[in-house]
Design a protein around this motif. Structure first.
Motif: not given
Length: 223
Positions: A70-83
């Motif tokens: 779940d934490m990895r998914s949050c990190l990936n979501a954040f990275l996706y939105r700030t790419g």
């Protein structure tokens, strides 16, 4: 509460605050909450400032073995939105453990600003401020009494002896002084209370330094 603190309807100078310590326990809902705040920011005609406090709580390095899915998914979501760079959103993050942030997070930051621990002059100013708030102002209202002493001289001495204290530790010292005055039988604040509470704060600060050294984070700014 979703862990996201924002105001609606949108106003000029919109802002949102995300606290990493709140996002981390949200599990799968954390991803949805992150997308919501980015979607919300995209609708702002005046732009959005997104402040992420305790960023290391959920934006940790992906190489850490203890990171949950779940934490990895949050990190990936954040990275996706700030790419990519954005003209409508400014991202500001705060962390006491910048060495724990994922490398891709650091890559997204244009500037890094270190806020070191208060120096001698800053400590004295903070001590004066919190002494006024937690002791002197109460005496003016008649809630407590203050035994006469040279507060400026004593606080200056304490500032010199409190090297390594953070602003929060100095604030907590002020609160402890107030508690001492209320706890006295005659509700009178005495100068020896300053020295007693300082000794306790110094011991606590020393213990935290030992813990930090044990964890290998000595030298990082504390809170």
């Amino acid at each position: 509460s979703s862990g996201i603190n924002a105001e609606w309807p949108l106003r000029p100078g919109d802002y949102a605050i995300i606290t990493g310590g709140d996002i981390a326990p949200m599990g799968k809902e954390g991803v949805t909450a992150l997308h919501k705040v980015f979607d919300w920011g995209a609708t702002s005609k005046k732009g959005l400032i997104l402040f992420v406090d305790e960023a290391d709580a959920f934006l940790r390095k992906r190489t850490e073995t203890q990171m949950s899915e779940d934490m990895r998914s949050c990190l990936n979501a954040f990275l996706y939105r700030t790419g990519e760079s954005s003209k409508s959103m400014m991202l500001v993050m705060a962390s006491n453990r910048p060495d724990h942030l994922d490398w891709a997070i650091n890559d997204r930051l244009d500037e890094m600003v270190e806020f070191p621990l208060p120096g001698l002059e800053e400590r004295e100013q903070l001590l004066q401020l919190y002494y006024k708030i937690y002791v002197a102002d109460l005496a003016e209202k008649g809630d407590i009494q203050i035994e006469e002493f040279d507060s400026d001289s004593v606080l200056s001495d304490i500032a010199a002896r409190s090297e390594g204290f953070s602003g929060r530790e100095i604030s907590k010292l002020g609160i402890a002084l107030q508690a001492s005055a209320y706890a006295s039988p005659d509700k009178t604040f005495r100068p020896e209370m300053l020295l007693e509470r300082l000794a306790e704060s110094l011991a606590a600060n020393k213990q935290k330094s030992v813990w930090k050294k044990h964890e290998g984070i000595e030298g990082l700014v504390g809170t």
